[in-house]
Design an enzyme around this catalytic site. Structure first.
Site, short mmCIF file in Angstrom:
data_model
loop_
_atom_site.label_atom_id
_atom_site.label_comp_id
_atom_site.label_asym_id
_atom_site.label_seq_id
_atom_site.Cartn_x
_atom_site.Cartn_y
_atom_site.Cartn_z
N GLU A 11 -8.47 6.13 3.37
CA GLU A 11 -7.56 6.95 2.59
C GLU A 11 -6.10 6.56 2.84
OE1 GLU A 11 -9.52 7.84 5.07
OE2 GLU A 11 -8.07 8.38 6.59
N HIS A 12 -5.25 6.81 1.84
CA HIS A 12 -3.79 6.56 1.90
C HIS A 12 -3.44 5.10 2.20
CE1 HIS A 12 -4.08 10.84 2.20
NE2 HIS A 12 -4.40 10.84 3.47
N ARG A 13 -4.31 4.19 1.78
CA ARG A 13 -4.07 2.75 2.07
C ARG A 13 -3.99 2.45 3.57
NH1 ARG A 13 -5.64 1.96 -2.55
NH2 ARG A 13 -4.32 1.36 -4.31
N MET A 14 -4.52 3.38 4.38
CA MET A 14 -4.52 3.19 5.84
C MET A 14 -5.86 2.58 6.24
SD MET A 14 -1.70 4.30 7.36
CE MET A 14 -2.07 5.16 8.89
N SER A 15 -6.13 1.41 5.71
CA SER A 15 -7.44 0.79 5.89
C SER A 15 -7.61 0.22 7.30
CB SER A 15 -7.62 -0.30 4.85
OG SER A 15 -7.48 0.28 3.56
#
Ligand code: FMN
Ligand code: PMP
Length: 209
Positions: free
Chosen positions: A186-190
């Site tokens: 989520e939130h590009r917090m890969s």
């Protein structure tokens, strides 16, 4: 399917989840890609560089993988075949959308043993064998009819008799020097973990997304 997707997509990936061998880790993720319902999980982007430093990428199919590396089959005289002969380095990318996962591999490439190519060629449907033989891969052709004529001519000539593998067609093996596993979050917090081969020992580092 939706439930299975939930199992593998957007779930955290942490260092303690990772197998010490990137090949074992790849095999686990490959299996999970099928569970996610990913169509053709063995389709991978193969990037190569030629002697003029021109970089090209195309899709090929992964046909086997083990501790020795990643194997695919192609025409050795094709642009990719010639590039790999000149500069035997390549990169692979798998994008498994159904699991929100990516795997990136870099390494050196060798021609596989003739016996492995013979066995794989023999396992293909005869019409695919004929197509591989009559097609000078990536050469300009005047029309589809031109190709069909060559296909039909060879089909009627061989009449189902076994066709030996031509020496211009066979496998390459990419021996990995790095393998990166990317889990979409989520939130590009890969989550990203990269295996690096340092003196034949796999080290794992975590990367910023
Ligand atoms: C899903 C998919 C799988 C493919 N698999 C292969 C393959 O395993 N081997 C191959 O030579 N070409 C395969 N192709 C065709 C290549 O993408 C490419 O068009 C062809 O190999 C010529 O590439 P080159 O001119 O860079 O040598 C595949 C294409 C697609 C879309
Ligand atoms: C030209 C070509 N060669 C080889 C392959 C490898 O697949 P298969 O051996 O299953 O035909 C593909 C896959 N689409 C292909 O397009």
């Amino acid at each position: 399917m939706a439930a299975e997707k939930l199992i593998f997509s957007q779930i955290p990936l942490s260092k303690s989840d990772l197998n010490p061998s990137p090949i074992n880790q790849f095999q686990t993720w490959f299996h999970e890609a099928t569970l996610c319902g990913q169509p053709e999980p063995n389709a991978m982007t193969l990037a190569t560089v030629d002697q003029n430093y021109d970089v090209t990428a195309r899709t090929v199919l992964l046909k086997s993988v083990d501790e020795q590396g990643f194997v695919f089959y192609t025409n050795y005289l094709s642009p990719k075949g010639q590039a790999l002969k000149a500069i035997p380095k390549a990169a692979l990318v798998f994008w498994w959308q159904s699991c929100q996962r990516q795997v990136r591999v870099t390494g050196t490439v060798t021609v596989v043993e003739a016996k492995l190519s013979d066995d794989y060629f023999a396992s293909r449907p005869q019409d695919s064998q004929i197509a591989s033989i009559i097609s000078k891969q990536s050469e300009v052709i005047p029309s589809r009819d031109y190709l069909l004529e060559k296909f039909n001519e060879m089909q009627s000539r061989v009449q189902g008799k076994p066709i030996p593998r031509p020496d211009f067609w066979g496998g390459f093996r990419l021996i990995p020097s790095t393998v990166e596993f990317w889990q979409g979050r989520e939130h590009r917090m890969s989550d990203r973990f990269k295996y690096l081969n340092v003196d034949d020992i796999w080290q794992i580092v975590q990367l910023s997304p």
